[in-house]
Design a protein around this motif. Structure first.
Motif, PDB file in Angstrom:
ATOM      1  N   ASN A   1       1.309  -7.062   8.655  1.00 47.03           N
ATOM      2  CA  ASN A   1       2.341  -6.458   7.813  1.00 47.03           C
ATOM      3  C   ASN A   1       3.522  -7.411   7.693  1.00 47.03           C
ATOM      4  OD1 ASN A   1       0.707  -4.229   7.896  1.00 47.03           O
ATOM      5  ND2 ASN A   1       2.293  -2.812   8.608  1.00 47.03           N
TER       6      ASN A   1
ATOM      7  N   SER B   1       1.165  -5.342   3.228  1.00 43.84           N
ATOM      8  CA  SER B   1       0.086  -6.075   3.888  1.00 43.84           C
ATOM      9  C   SER B   1       0.051  -7.471   3.299  1.00 43.84           C
ATOM     10  CB  SER B   1      -1.253  -5.374   3.638  1.00 43.84           C
ATOM     11  OG  SER B   1      -2.329  -6.202   4.060  1.00 43.84           O
TER      12      SER B   1
ATOM     13  N   LEU C   1       5.819   0.284  19.184  1.00 42.87           N
ATOM     14  CA  LEU C   1       5.007   1.261  18.463  1.00 42.87           C
ATOM     15  C   LEU C   1       4.944   2.595  19.200  1.00 42.87           C
ATOM     16  CD1 LEU C   1       2.095  -1.075  17.384  1.00 42.87           C
ATOM     17  CD2 LEU C   1       3.401   0.359  15.818  1.00 42.87           C
ATOM     18  N   GLY C   2       5.748   2.749  20.231  1.00 43.11           N
ATOM     19  CA  GLY C   2       5.749   4.007  20.968  1.00 43.11           C
ATOM     20  C   GLY C   2       5.171   3.841  22.366  1.00 43.11           C
TER      21      GLY C   2
ATOM     22  N   PHE D   1       3.591   0.310   3.157  1.00 39.99           N
ATOM     23  CA  PHE D   1       3.706  -0.879   4.000  1.00 39.99           C
ATOM     24  C   PHE D   1       3.254  -2.096   3.205  1.00 39.99           C
ATOM     25  CE2 PHE D   1      -0.599   0.709   4.688  1.00 39.99           C
ATOM     26  CZ  PHE D   1      -1.399  -0.418   4.735  1.00 39.99           C
TER      27      PHE D   1
ATOM     28  N   VAL E   1       0.853  -1.187   0.000  1.00 40.44           N
ATOM     29  CA  VAL E   1       0.000   0.000   0.000  1.00 40.44           C
ATOM     30  C   VAL E   1       0.885   1.231   0.000  1.00 40.44           C
ATOM     31  CG1 VAL E   1      -1.764   1.281   1.257  1.00 40.44           C
ATOM     32  CG2 VAL E   1      -1.851  -1.229   1.187  1.00 40.44           C
ATOM     33  N   THR E   2       0.716   2.044  -1.041  1.00 37.19           N
ATOM     34  CA  THR E   2       1.549   3.246  -1.164  1.00 37.19           C
ATOM     35  C   THR E   2       0.726   4.519  -1.052  1.00 37.19           C
ATOM     36  OG1 THR E   2       1.374   2.838  -3.539  1.00 37.19           O
ATOM     37  CG2 THR E   2       3.448   2.290  -2.496  1.00 37.19           C
ATOM     38  N   PHE E   3      -0.589   4.356  -0.974  1.00 41.60           N
ATOM     39  CA  PHE E   3      -1.487   5.511  -0.943  1.00 41.60           C
ATOM     40  C   PHE E   3      -2.595   5.182   0.038  1.00 41.60           C
ATOM     41  CE2 PHE E   3      -4.710   8.402  -2.555  1.00 41.60           C
ATOM     42  CZ  PHE E   3      -3.961   9.513  -2.907  1.00 41.60           C
ATOM     43  N   ALA E   4      -2.691   5.954   1.112  1.00 42.19           N
ATOM     44  CA  ALA E   4      -3.673   5.637   2.146  1.00 42.19           C
ATOM     45  C   ALA E   4      -4.163   6.916   2.798  1.00 42.19           C
ATOM     46  CB  ALA E   4      -3.053   4.711   3.194  1.00 42.19           C
ATOM     47  N   ALA E   5      -5.136   6.756   3.690  1.00 38.17           N
ATOM     48  CA  ALA E   5      -5.717   7.895   4.394  1.00 38.17           C
ATOM     49  C   ALA E   5      -4.644   8.595   5.227  1.00 38.17           C
ATOM     50  CB  ALA E   5      -6.862   7.417   5.280  1.00 38.17           C
ATOM     51  N   PRO E   6      -4.827   9.875   5.489  1.00 40.37           N
ATOM     52  CA  PRO E   6      -3.872  10.611   6.319  1.00 40.37           C
ATOM     53  C   PRO E   6      -3.674   9.918   7.664  1.00 40.37           C
ATOM     54  CG  PRO E   6      -5.491  12.111   5.381  1.00 40.37           C
ATOM     55  CD  PRO E   6      -5.939  10.726   5.034  1.00 40.37           C
ATOM     56  N   GLY E   7      -2.455   9.862   8.124  1.00 39.18           N
ATOM     57  CA  GLY E   7      -2.174   9.226   9.417  1.00 39.18           C
ATOM     58  C   GLY E   7      -1.769   7.776   9.306  1.00 39.18           C
ATOM     59  N   VAL E   8      -2.009   7.184   8.129  1.00 44.03           N
ATOM     60  CA  VAL E   8      -1.606   5.793   7.934  1.00 44.03           C
ATOM     61  C   VAL E   8      -0.191   5.796   7.336  1.00 44.03           C
ATOM     62  CG1 VAL E   8      -2.079   3.634   6.725  1.00 44.03           C
ATOM     63  CG2 VAL E   8      -3.977   5.032   7.587  1.00 44.03           C
ATOM     64  N   PRO E   9       0.759   5.173   8.024  1.00 44.55           N
ATOM     65  CA  PRO E   9       2.144   5.214   7.531  1.00 44.55           C
ATOM     66  C   PRO E   9       2.321   4.368   6.265  1.00 44.55           C
ATOM     67  CG  PRO E   9       1.969   3.797   9.478  1.00 44.55           C
ATOM     68  CD  PRO E   9       0.623   4.392   9.274  1.00 44.55           C
TER      69      PRO E   9
END
Lengths: 400, 130
Positions: free
Chosen positions: B89, B76, B113-114, B74, B63-71
């Protein structure tokens, strides 16, 4: 007399961008034109089924308020990308049950510039403290961290899985399918996009979710489509011209996905489509080899391939060879998506499941102009909505 | 371990991180979410079942194009973990078609993940080449 139901009038708006018109404007255009096409009026209609996924609930009544509040039962239908087909089936069932002589179905959507649908994210940032939420107990947005549930990636995986299952390795087949549909759209003045694209252009466009580039994804656009259905008995009281142009609904089938391992991990769009196709062919007494044209749900190029197989247009596992034989080009044995499909004609979601019926009817009536499939007698229209719902209609010309 | 939290309920941390499914005691169907009943047989009794940590890639996308906030980008994938399908992932690889192959053997791996304001670290999972 039989319990057959017929499509008497049908219409689709041009798909594209309508910045100055709202969903009711577009739906009203489609409904009024479908009524005119059938030679009837709102006063004749005994039921209304309407769908619009992105609007607030109540599109049916909002349409009635603009074009005719006749007091009939109205159903607001929502079934993902199968919404239009579900609205049509609702009208057909009502007529079949004998509750109404005439039924009306309409689907409308405004999606121009809507961007990516599905898989939209919550914030991925840490809060004051992690709090597991939802049925998976996730502490932050799962999209992009536990794979994807977005549409482009989901359907990419569905297509890739098919190739893997049957040992194919050339992923170019998907771009070639897109090349076909974009070429087909050059003959469709109602398509949102009508430009042919070369294989290189398609492959080198913006990558959305490998292997689907932008032109291999359904095109967001605005549009509406509406259909008027009539009982067999009532049709026989109408003019010869109305009877001649009427299109028989030989099967109207809706299925959902039965449980199988993995289906809640990656949606299984195959089994419910295959189940719907089996029922449809049986009810219609028609086999896939009898079809003169097919409009199937190519929401992504990767989806079209698997549905060749699911609709049994080819032998099991043979979708790649079937496509490479040229069978699904408009000059082939089983033309698929001669309208340009969702990739080029466009995909205003709730309109799609009636717009594909309009395309088939247009050919069966011999009214498709430069893109007419000569002598078309039988066609099949297929939609699938993730979640999942599959709608299949088999249509036949009257023979009069 | 008390300063860690799994990204999802079905990830078990510790010395041997693994996934755990809700398995229907009647038909054996496995689910990762909280259940009301079984989608396969409508049974209402479930037991916890450990899912194998090794598997093979049945399908993937990048996936190279996704909703804002999705890194992005990645990878899948759907991984068949000895009969149980898992979405996740593919990590610790270049997100390119050349780096991932259908049928590739992979194994479960975890990554941070933080941390939240209390210093609790969220731990996610993915699959990496075996």
């Amino acid at each position: 007399m039989s319990d057959d139901v017929w499509i008497l009038g049908i219409y689709m708006t041009k798909f594209g961008k309508y910045p100055d018109r709202d969903t009711v404007d577009l739906a009203a255009e489609a409904v009024l034109a479908a009524l005119k096409d059938g030679g009837v009026s709102m006063k004749d209609m005994g039921v209304l089924a309407a769908g619009c996924l992105m609007d607030a609930p109540g599109i049916a009544q909002r349409i009635q308020k603009q074009i005719g509040q006749t007091g009939i039962p109205a159903y607001n239908v929502s079934n993902a990308c199968a919404t239009g087909a579900t609205a049509l089936k609702t009208a057909i069932m009502t007529v079949k049950s004998g509750e109404a002589d005439f039924g009306l179905a309409v689907g409308v959507e405004k999606l121009a510039g809507a961007g990516l649908l599905g898989g939209a994210g919550k914030s991925g940032k840490a809060g004051a403290s992690w709090e597991p939420q939802g049925r998976f107990g996730e502490v932050m947005e799962t999209e992009g961290r536990i794979g994807t549930s977005g549409m482009p990636g989901t359907f990419a995986q569905i297509g890739m899985e098919y190739l893997h299952t049957y040992g194919a390795t050339d992923f170019d087949v998907f771009a070639k399918i897109s090349e076909k549909n974009h070429f087909h759209s050059t003959l469709n003045p109602l398509a949102a996009y009508t430009k042919a694209m070369s294989l290189d252009q398609i492959k080198n466009d913006i990558m959305i979710a490998y292997p689907n580039t932008r032109p291999m994804c359904s095109a967001n656009c605005d549009g509406a489509a509406a259909a008027v259905v009539v009982s067999d008995a009532k049709l026989k009281t109408l003019s010869l011209e109305q009877q001649r142009r009427a299109i028989k609904v030989s099967a109207s089938v809706l299925t959902t996905d039965p449980y199988e391992e993995a289906c809640q991990v990656l949606p299984n769009v195959n089994t419910l489509t295959r189940n719907a196709a089996k029922i449809a062919y049986e009810r219609a007494g028609i086999g896939p080899e009898d079809l003169d044209l097919v409009e199937l749900h190519d929401c992504f190029a990767t989806a079209e391939l698997v549905h060749y197989d699911n609709l049994m247009l080819c032998e099991e596992g043979g979708a790649v060879d079937f496509f490479e034989s040229g069978a699904t080009w408009r000059t082939g044995k089983t033309p698929v998506n001669v309208s340009g499909g969702l990739q080029s004609k466009g995909h205003p979601i709730a309109a799609t499941g009636i717009a594909n019926i309009w395309e088939i009817c247009h050919h069966l009536r011999g009214e498709a102009g430069p893109r007419q499939i000569e002598g078309a007698k039988v066609g099949l229209a297929h939609v699938i909505g993730l979640g999942s719902a599959c709608g299949i209609h088999v249509l036949e010309r009257s023979g009069l | 371990m008390s300063n860690q939290i799994p990204f999802v309920d079905y990830l078990v941390l510790g010395d041997h991180p693994h996934l755990v499914a809700n398995e229907c005691t009647a038909c054996g169907a496995r689910f990762f979410d909280r259940r009301n009943a079984c989608a396969g047989c409508s049974g209402t009794e479930f037991r916890k079942a450990d899912v194998a940590t090794d598997g093979e890639i049945m399908s993937f996308t990048i996936v190279t194009f996704a909703a804002p906030g999705v890194p992005v980008p990645f990878v899948s994938a759907i991984v068949n973990c000895q009969g149980t399908s898992v979405r996740g992932n593919i990590i610790n690889v270049e997100p390119s078609p050349e780096s991932v192959t259908m049928g590739q053997k992979v194994t479960l791996a975890t990554y941070p993940l933080g941390a939240d304001e209390n210093g609790v670290e969220a731990i996610g999972f993915g699959f990496q080449p075996a």
